[in-house]
Each structure stands twice: as C-alpha cells, then as structure tokens.
Design an enzyme around this catalytic site. Structure first.
Site, PDB file in Angstrom:
ATOM      1  N   HIS A  24       0.830  -1.218   0.000  1.00 60.07           N
ATOM      2  CA  HIS A  24       0.000   0.000   0.000  1.00 60.07           C
ATOM      3  C   HIS A  24       0.857   1.258   0.000  1.00 60.07           C
ATOM      4  O   HIS A  24       0.671   2.140   0.858  1.00 60.07           O
ATOM      5  CB  HIS A  24      -0.905   0.045   1.238  1.00 60.07           C
ATOM      6  CG  HIS A  24      -2.193  -0.688   1.063  1.00 60.07           C
ATOM      7  ND1 HIS A  24      -2.991  -1.018   2.120  1.00 60.07           N
ATOM      8  CD2 HIS A  24      -2.842  -1.126  -0.026  1.00 60.07           C
ATOM      9  CE1 HIS A  24      -4.056  -1.651   1.686  1.00 60.07           C
ATOM     10  NE2 HIS A  24      -3.992  -1.732   0.391  1.00 60.07           N
ATOM     11  N   HIS A  80     -12.875  -7.702  -5.976  1.00 58.81           N
ATOM     12  CA  HIS A  80     -12.254  -6.442  -5.543  1.00 58.81           C
ATOM     13  C   HIS A  80     -11.376  -5.903  -6.666  1.00 58.81           C
ATOM     14  O   HIS A  80     -10.650  -6.664  -7.305  1.00 58.81           O
ATOM     15  CB  HIS A  80     -11.427  -6.741  -4.282  1.00 58.81           C
ATOM     16  CG  HIS A  80     -10.745  -5.584  -3.645  1.00 58.81           C
ATOM     17  ND1 HIS A  80     -11.187  -4.276  -3.746  1.00 58.81           N
ATOM     18  CD2 HIS A  80      -9.626  -5.536  -2.858  1.00 58.81           C
ATOM     19  CE1 HIS A  80     -10.370  -3.491  -3.049  1.00 58.81           C
ATOM     20  NE2 HIS A  80      -9.414  -4.227  -2.515  1.00 58.81           N
ATOM     21  N   GLU A  82      -8.826  -3.640  -6.405  1.00 61.40           N
ATOM     22  CA  GLU A  82      -7.448  -3.228  -6.120  1.00 61.40           C
ATOM     23  C   GLU A  82      -6.456  -4.113  -6.882  1.00 61.40           C
ATOM     24  O   GLU A  82      -6.655  -5.315  -7.050  1.00 61.40           O
ATOM     25  CB  GLU A  82      -7.168  -3.270  -4.607  1.00 61.40           C
ATOM     26  CG  GLU A  82      -5.939  -2.454  -4.243  1.00 61.40           C
ATOM     27  CD  GLU A  82      -5.852  -2.111  -2.748  1.00 61.40           C
ATOM     28  OE1 GLU A  82      -6.646  -2.629  -1.947  1.00 61.40           O
ATOM     29  OE2 GLU A  82      -4.967  -1.299  -2.401  1.00 61.40           O
ATOM     30  N   ASP A  84      -3.708  -5.586  -6.560  1.00 59.82           N
ATOM     31  CA  ASP A  84      -3.107  -6.845  -6.112  1.00 59.82           C
ATOM     32  C   ASP A  84      -4.012  -8.042  -6.393  1.00 59.82           C
ATOM     33  O   ASP A  84      -3.578  -9.188  -6.297  1.00 59.82           O
ATOM     34  CB  ASP A  84      -2.700  -6.796  -4.625  1.00 59.82           C
ATOM     35  CG  ASP A  84      -3.793  -6.316  -3.706  1.00 59.82           C
ATOM     36  OD1 ASP A  84      -4.622  -5.502  -4.139  1.00 59.82           O
ATOM     37  OD2 ASP A  84      -3.822  -6.734  -2.534  1.00 59.82           O
ATOM     38  N   HIS A 146     -12.723  -3.466   1.769  1.00 61.13           N
ATOM     39  CA  HIS A 146     -12.425  -2.140   2.278  1.00 61.13           C
ATOM     40  C   HIS A 146     -12.497  -1.055   1.218  1.00 61.13           C
ATOM     41  O   HIS A 146     -12.111   0.083   1.477  1.00 61.13           O
ATOM     42  CB  HIS A 146     -11.028  -2.152   2.945  1.00 61.13           C
ATOM     43  CG  HIS A 146      -9.890  -2.375   1.977  1.00 61.13           C
ATOM     44  ND1 HIS A 146      -8.806  -1.519   1.922  1.00 61.13           N
ATOM     45  CD2 HIS A 146      -9.671  -3.281   1.009  1.00 61.13           C
ATOM     46  CE1 HIS A 146      -7.956  -1.925   1.002  1.00 61.13           C
ATOM     47  NE2 HIS A 146      -8.474  -2.997   0.437  1.00 61.13           N
ATOM     48  N   ASP A 165     -10.281  -9.479   0.690  1.00 64.25           N
ATOM     49  CA  ASP A 165      -9.343  -8.975   1.701  1.00 64.25           C
ATOM     50  C   ASP A 165      -9.749  -9.308   3.144  1.00 64.25           C
ATOM     51  O   ASP A 165      -8.882  -9.472   4.012  1.00 64.25           O
ATOM     52  CB  ASP A 165      -9.210  -7.453   1.583  1.00 64.25           C
ATOM     53  CG  ASP A 165      -8.261  -7.040   0.466  1.00 64.25           C
ATOM     54  OD1 ASP A 165      -7.353  -7.817   0.134  1.00 64.25           O
ATOM     55  OD2 ASP A 165      -8.429  -5.933  -0.068  1.00 64.25           O
ATOM     56  N   TYR A 193      -2.989  -7.029  10.082  1.00 64.09           N
ATOM     57  CA  TYR A 193      -3.760  -6.731   8.866  1.00 64.09           C
ATOM     58  C   TYR A 193      -5.013  -5.915   9.215  1.00 64.09           C
ATOM     59  O   TYR A 193      -5.307  -4.895   8.597  1.00 64.09           O
ATOM     60  CB  TYR A 193      -4.141  -8.060   8.215  1.00 64.09           C
ATOM     61  CG  TYR A 193      -4.756  -7.964   6.847  1.00 64.09           C
ATOM     62  CD1 TYR A 193      -3.970  -8.108   5.711  1.00 64.09           C
ATOM     63  CD2 TYR A 193      -6.120  -7.773   6.682  1.00 64.09           C
ATOM     64  CE1 TYR A 193      -4.530  -8.050   4.447  1.00 64.09           C
ATOM     65  CE2 TYR A 193      -6.688  -7.710   5.431  1.00 64.09           C
ATOM     66  CZ  TYR A 193      -5.896  -7.849   4.317  1.00 64.09           C
ATOM     67  OH  TYR A 193      -6.459  -7.792   3.074  1.00 64.09           O
ATOM     68  N   HIS A 226      -5.525 -13.012   0.838  1.00 66.07           N
ATOM     69  CA  HIS A 226      -4.135 -12.958   1.308  1.00 66.07           C
ATOM     70  C   HIS A 226      -3.963 -13.971   2.437  1.00 66.07           C
ATOM     71  O   HIS A 226      -4.821 -14.079   3.322  1.00 66.07           O
ATOM     72  CB  HIS A 226      -3.785 -11.585   1.883  1.00 66.07           C
ATOM     73  CG  HIS A 226      -3.838 -10.463   0.899  1.00 66.07           C
ATOM     74  ND1 HIS A 226      -2.908 -10.302  -0.106  1.00 66.07           N
ATOM     75  CD2 HIS A 226      -4.709  -9.429   0.774  1.00 66.07           C
ATOM     76  CE1 HIS A 226      -3.203  -9.215  -0.809  1.00 66.07           C
ATOM     77  NE2 HIS A 226      -4.294  -8.673  -0.303  1.00 66.07           N
TER      78      HIS A 226
HETATM   79 FE1  FEO Z   1      -7.605  -4.239  -1.089  1.00 65.73          FE
HETATM   80 FE2  FEO Z   1      -5.550  -6.951  -1.126  1.00 65.73          FE
HETATM   81  O1  FEO Z   1      -6.343  -5.426  -1.782  1.00 65.73           O
END
Ligand code: FEO
Length: 395
Positions: A24, A80, A82, A84, A146, A165, A193, A226
């Site tokens: 991030h 999601h 994002e 990643d 998120h 996430d 996390y 993750h």
């Molecule tokens: Fe919100 Fe693992 O990305």
C-alpha cells in the site's frame, strides 16, 4: 506455489510473494511477505475467483494450466478492484476468450478506471446467484470492506466463503491452511492486517458480519485473498474481527514519541514507570526508530495512547507529525489520549499534537505536560505522577 486442491474440484491457484516488505505505498510493512490468492472452481462451468498482482500473472497462468487450459474459463469473479487482485486480468483476459467478469457496479467502474478495457462484464448484487453445475456461487456486496467495490462470494455446497481482503493476512507460507502454521504468527499477522487496513471501518465490518450471520449460512471454510485459508476454526477469525471491530481494549497504554536530544525520551520513560507502577501494560516507541505498522497493531487493543514530541520551530518533530496523521485516519473513537514533550525557549509541540487529533474521536483525558530544556528531578517526578493519573482514568 503450484495449484493445490483445497476442496474436491476447487483449487488454490494464487501465488506467494516472499519478497514484498512494503505494501500500500509503504503504509504497511509486510515483514513476513504476502500471498495473492485466487481460486479455480471446476464444474460444468469453470469459474476463477479473483486474480493476482500483475507482476505474478505468469505464475497464476502456470498454476491454472496445471488444472485446465485457460480458454475453458467461463467466469472470472472480481471480488475487488485493487490491483493486487485484478492486475493479472490484463494478461489473463486475452487467454480466456469466452470469460465474462462478474462483480459489483463499483467494480465495473473501478476496473475500467484502472485498465480502460471493454471487457464483458456482468454486474451482480447481494443475493444473486451464478449456477456452475453442481455448485452455485452467491454474491454478497461488501462496500468499504475495504473499497466501495468489495464483494464476498459464497459457495453453499461447500459452505465456503471467499471474502477477498477480509480475514486475510500478509503472511507468506508454503502451507495453505490455518492448522498447518504457527498459531501465534498467524493471529499476529491477522491482527496486524486488521489494525493497519480495516481499523477505521469497524462499524461497517460489524454490520456486515451481523448481516451475514442473519443469512444463517454455514461457514466451514474461509478462503481470503491474502495468507492462509481458515478451515480448522473459521469461527476463530470471525470472533476476533467482532472483538476488534467492537473496539474492545485492555488496560494497556501505547506511548509514542520523538525526541531531539533525549529530554522528551526521559519524560516518556518516567511516564511509562508511572503507568506500569499501577499495573498497566505499557508499550514504548521512539517513532523515529520504530516500525509504524507494529506500533499501530499494538494500539488496536490499547485503551490509552500518549504522544510526545520535542518542540522544533514551534511545532512537533516530523516523524511524530507523520505518525499522528495516520492516527487521525484511524478514527480511534473513545480511546483516552494525552501529550507531553520538552521545549527550549517557546513551546508548541503539545498544542500542535492536540490540534491534529482534535477531531479524531479520541478523548483528551488529561491536559498535556511540557518542561523547559531537560526535566529536573522534580519535573521527572511530575511525569511519573502524570502516568499514574492517566492510569487511573483507564480503570
Ligand atoms: Fe484491497 Fe488486497 O487489496
């Protein structure tokens, strides 16, 4: 990492990133690395749940190829936006000519604003289902857990929740399941996390957990995007989330300071003695030399925070200033806070620190203290008493 069958016909096809140490944009220190998890479901129709960070696209492709040719993929569920989790779409989509992406309306918008591709996209909403054959996928929108686009995918036939996430950890391991790894390391990474990514979203998370509980759906496995998969005791991480999101704390104070020539450090040490003398657990950090991710994690369960800084140019020092900007964003509602610091000819650090956190939701417990140049014995005794006074407010 190769493809691993986590349930009959369901494969983990994600990758391990052993090397990443900053996540991030350097807001999060990932001391144990991370993983980008993706799941492949083989049925009459074939679905890929999420992808991975772009630089790992080929590894994902190789893992999928161990199970099926990519052109057989019918659906890609994008929980999601994002990068990643969506970055590999750029490489995957040309290899999956019939694949349709499913996600929320915000996901459609977000993916377009990331990649500017007119991919075949179907918007899904909470309660909608996708029949794959023997299995069905159910979608639960989870805005702001998120990002606005976030979504959970649930497979009722396996009682499997894939919440992206949520419930994840930045934890690179060769193992895939909770029962295969060191429990304290696992919970430490789960807490880190939560503290560093989800803390300000506690009320939204609590509401979502209650909503999912009302759906009365059994959850035997949680496969996040993750870290490891929760199969032994998924209830353990749900309970931990409920506790963190409820703002449960203990009699613990985190002292975070920055010092120019050591006077503020002396004050911090005396305040810590005053607190621990009253039986309070204390964590003490010189923020110029500490890992911010660890400090924030320690703060998650602390009832009180004390911030210190020497005065420089009528203001606080730069490392504590940067740290307090993060604390402000955490919105630490109800936590007791106060301030301390030394100054030369004119003060300023204590009032500037207060100013930064005045709308953070934290409660200013007692007035801050500051002393000129180096505190003498009497002033150090005042620091000890300041710690003792603060401790009484915690109980
Ligand atoms: Fe919100 Fe693992 O990305």
């Amino acid at each position: 990492m190769s493809a691993i069958e986590i349930l009959p016909g369901i494969y983990s096809v994600g990758v391990v990133d052993w090397k990443i140490r900053n996540f991030h944009g350097h807001t999060y220190t990932t001391k144990r690395g991370s993983t980008y998890n993706a799941y492949l479901i083989i049925d009459d129709k074939i679905a890929l749940i999420d992808t991975v960070y772009g630089p790992f696209s080929q590894e994902l492709i190789n893992n999928i190829k161990e199970v099926i040719p990519l052109e057989k993929i019918d659906y890609i569920i994008a929980n999601h936006v994002e990068t990643d989790h969506s970055g590999a779409l750029l490489k995957i989509m040309p290899l999956c000519p019939k694949a349709k992406i499913l996600g929320t309306a915000k996901c459609k918008e977000g993916l377009y604003r990331h990649y500017y591709k007119d991919w075949d996209f179907q918007i899904v909403k909470t309660g909608e289902e996708l029949k794959l054959g023997r299995r069905t996928l159910k979608f639960i929108e989870a805005p702001m857990i998120h990002w606005p686009d976030s979504m959970f995918t649930y497979c009722p036939q396996d009682s499997l929740l894939m919440p992206n996430d949520a419930f994840g950890q930045h934890f690179a391991t060769s193992e895939r399941f909770d029962d295969q790894v060191d429990q304290s390391a696992l919970m430490e990474e789960a807490e880190t996390y939560y503290a560093n990514i989800l803390w300000p979203l506690g009320p939204v998370i609590l509401k979502k957990i209650q909503e999912v509980q009302k759906l009365n759906i059994p959850i035997k496995m949680i496969a996040p995007s993750h870290g490891i998969i929760w199969r032994k005791d998924p209830g353990k991480i749900i309970e931990a989330y409920i506790s963190w999101a409820s703002g449960n704390t203990k009699n613990k104070v985190v002292i975070v300071y920055e010092t120019m020539w050591g006077a503020t450090a002396k004050m911090a040490a005396k305040i810590a003695q005053g607190l621990s003398g009253q039986g309070i657990e204390v964590k003490l950090y010189d923020i110029a030399q500490s890992d911010r991710t660890e400090v924030i994690t320690q703060m998650l369960t602390a009832k009180g925070f004390l911030f210190g800084s020497s005065t420089h140019d009528n203001d606080m020092l730069p490392n504590i200033a940067a740290f307090l900007e993060i604390v402000k964003g955490l919105k630490p509602k109800g936590r007791l806070i106060s301030f301390f610091g030394s100054f030369g000819w004119a003060g300023g650090a204590v009032s500037e620190m207060q100013e930064v956190l005045k709308d953070s939701g934290a409660d200013f417990a007692i007035p801050g203290i500051s002393f000129k140049y180096v505190p003498d014995q009497v002033e150090l005794e005042s620091c000890f008493e300041f710690g003792g006074k603060f401790s009484k407010l915690l109980k």
